[in-house]
Design a protein around this motif. Structure first.
Motif, short mmCIF file in Angstrom:
data_model
loop_
_atom_site.label_atom_id
_atom_site.label_comp_id
_atom_site.label_asym_id
_atom_site.label_seq_id
_atom_site.Cartn_x
_atom_site.Cartn_y
_atom_site.Cartn_z
N GLY A 1 2.14 0.26 0.84
CA GLY A 1 2.97 -0.73 1.48
C GLY A 1 3.73 -0.03 2.76
O GLY A 1 4.43 -0.72 3.36
N GLY A 2 3.46 1.31 3.00
CA GLY A 2 4.20 1.51 3.92
C GLY A 2 3.45 0.98 5.43
O GLY A 2 2.38 0.31 5.39
N GLY A 3 4.32 1.49 6.61
CA GLY A 3 3.80 1.16 7.84
C GLY A 3 4.72 1.07 8.87
O GLY A 3 5.85 1.89 8.60
N SER A 4 4.36 0.42 9.97
CA SER A 4 5.20 0.70 11.08
C SER A 4 5.87 -0.59 11.26
O SER A 4 5.20 -1.64 11.41
N VAL A 5 7.06 -0.65 11.61
CA VAL A 5 7.81 -1.99 11.99
C VAL A 5 8.88 -1.66 12.77
O VAL A 5 9.40 -0.59 12.95
N GLN A 6 9.54 -2.70 13.56
CA GLN A 6 10.61 -2.86 14.36
C GLN A 6 11.92 -2.81 13.58
O GLN A 6 11.79 -3.33 12.43
N ALA A 7 13.11 -2.50 14.20
CA ALA A 7 14.35 -2.32 13.43
C ALA A 7 14.72 -3.85 13.28
O ALA A 7 14.30 -4.65 14.06
N GLY A 8 15.15 -3.97 12.11
CA GLY A 8 15.42 -5.19 11.54
C GLY A 8 14.33 -5.86 10.56
O GLY A 8 14.57 -7.12 10.13
N GLY A 9 13.22 -5.45 10.65
CA GLY A 9 12.04 -5.97 9.92
C GLY A 9 12.14 -5.49 8.47
O GLY A 9 13.08 -4.97 8.01
N SER A 10 11.01 -5.91 7.75
CA SER A 10 10.86 -5.66 6.36
C SER A 10 9.59 -5.12 5.90
O SER A 10 8.49 -5.23 6.50
N TYR B 1 7.94 7.96 1.98
CA TYR B 1 8.57 7.55 0.58
C TYR B 1 7.85 7.95 -0.13
O TYR B 1 6.52 7.61 -0.56
N TYR B 2 8.35 8.30 -1.56
CA TYR B 2 7.76 8.68 -2.68
C TYR B 2 8.42 7.81 -3.99
O TYR B 2 9.32 7.68 -4.04
N CYS B 3 7.35 7.63 -4.77
CA CYS B 3 7.79 7.22 -6.20
C CYS B 3 7.59 8.40 -7.23
O CYS B 3 6.85 9.23 -6.99
N ALA B 4 8.54 8.15 -8.06
CA ALA B 4 8.65 9.46 -8.99
C ALA B 4 9.02 8.69 -10.45
O ALA B 4 9.64 7.68 -10.46
N VAL B 5 8.70 9.41 -11.37
CA VAL B 5 9.02 9.26 -12.84
C VAL B 5 9.94 10.66 -13.25
O VAL B 5 9.55 11.73 -13.17
N ASP B 6 10.83 10.30 -13.99
CA ASP B 6 11.85 11.32 -14.92
C ASP B 6 11.40 11.06 -16.27
O ASP B 6 11.98 10.26 -16.72
N SER B 7 10.77 11.69 -16.86
CA SER B 7 10.25 11.28 -18.12
C SER B 7 11.20 12.00 -19.09
O SER B 7 10.98 11.87 -20.62
N SER B 8 12.15 12.46 -18.86
CA SER B 8 13.10 12.98 -19.73
C SER B 8 14.15 12.37 -20.08
O SER B 8 15.23 12.53 -20.85
N TRP C 1 5.47 12.74 -9.26
CA TRP C 1 5.54 12.35 -8.06
C TRP C 1 4.09 11.76 -7.56
O TRP C 1 3.19 12.26 -8.06
N GLY C 2 4.33 10.72 -6.86
CA GLY C 2 3.27 10.26 -6.09
C GLY C 2 2.91 10.95 -4.60
O GLY C 2 3.51 11.86 -4.57
N GLN C 3 1.93 10.53 -3.97
CA GLN C 3 1.56 11.30 -2.81
C GLN C 3 2.39 10.75 -1.52
O GLN C 3 2.63 11.58 -0.52
N GLY C 4 3.02 9.59 -1.57
CA GLY C 4 3.76 9.20 -0.72
C GLY C 4 3.04 8.15 0.18
O GLY C 4 1.94 8.09 0.49
N THR C 5 4.03 7.44 0.93
CA THR C 5 3.62 6.28 1.78
C THR C 5 4.71 6.33 3.01
O THR C 5 5.55 6.37 2.75
N GLN C 6 3.96 6.20 4.34
CA GLN C 6 4.92 6.80 5.55
C GLN C 6 5.68 5.37 5.85
O GLN C 6 4.83 4.37 6.16
N VAL C 7 6.52 5.51 6.15
CA VAL C 7 7.52 4.32 6.82
C VAL C 7 8.08 4.54 7.99
O VAL C 7 8.81 5.52 8.18
N THR C 8 7.56 3.78 9.10
CA THR C 8 8.20 4.22 10.44
C THR C 8 9.02 2.88 10.88
O THR C 8 8.20 1.94 11.13
#
Length: 123
Positions: free
Chosen positions: A7-16, A92-99, A113-120
């Motif tokens: 779901g990462g990608g490039s957006v302009q300021a104010g975007g979603s 941006y990374y997704c992560a789990v704390d299994s403790s 940890w996941g591998q990450g997705t870039q948000v610009t």
């Protein structure tokens, strides 16, 4: 991979953007999960976390702009990001704390940890 972000990608300021983290192991959803980010030259930082029951926690710099949620049946964690700013640019990374099952904002110490997705975000 046990955690896969998309779901990462490039957006302009104010975007979603909406990030999705899909877990290959259902039990991850019974633990503290969260989104973290790392900008170039910066340390990784927590963005938002969710307790096992879905109770959300946010850092001050995303409160009111980002929403974390989860869908246990889909084995998925989401991050809806709105009113994006250039300073949100990061991996941006997704992560789990299994403790733990309850996170708080800064208590999570992820061990998966996941591998990450870039948000610009451009101005």
């Amino acid at each position: 991979a046990q955690l896969v972000e998309s779901g990462g990608g490039s957006v302009q300021a104010g975007g979603s953007l909406r990030l999705t983290c899909t877990a290959s192991v259902w039990s991850y959803l019974t633990y503290c999960m969260g989104w973290f980010r790392q900008a170039p030259g910066e340390e990784r930082e927590v963005v938002a976390t969710a307790d096992s029951d879905g109770t959300p926690h946010y850092t001050d710099f995303v409160k009111g702009r980002f929403t974390i949620s989860k869908n246990d049946s889909q084995k998925a964690l989401f991050l809806q990001m709105s009113s994006l700013k250039p300073e949100d640019t990061a991996m941006y990374y997704c992560a789990v704390d299994s403790s733990r099952r309850n996170c708080g904002v800064f208590a999570a110490r992820p061990n998966y940890w996941g591998q990450g997705t870039q948000v610009t975000v451009s101005s």
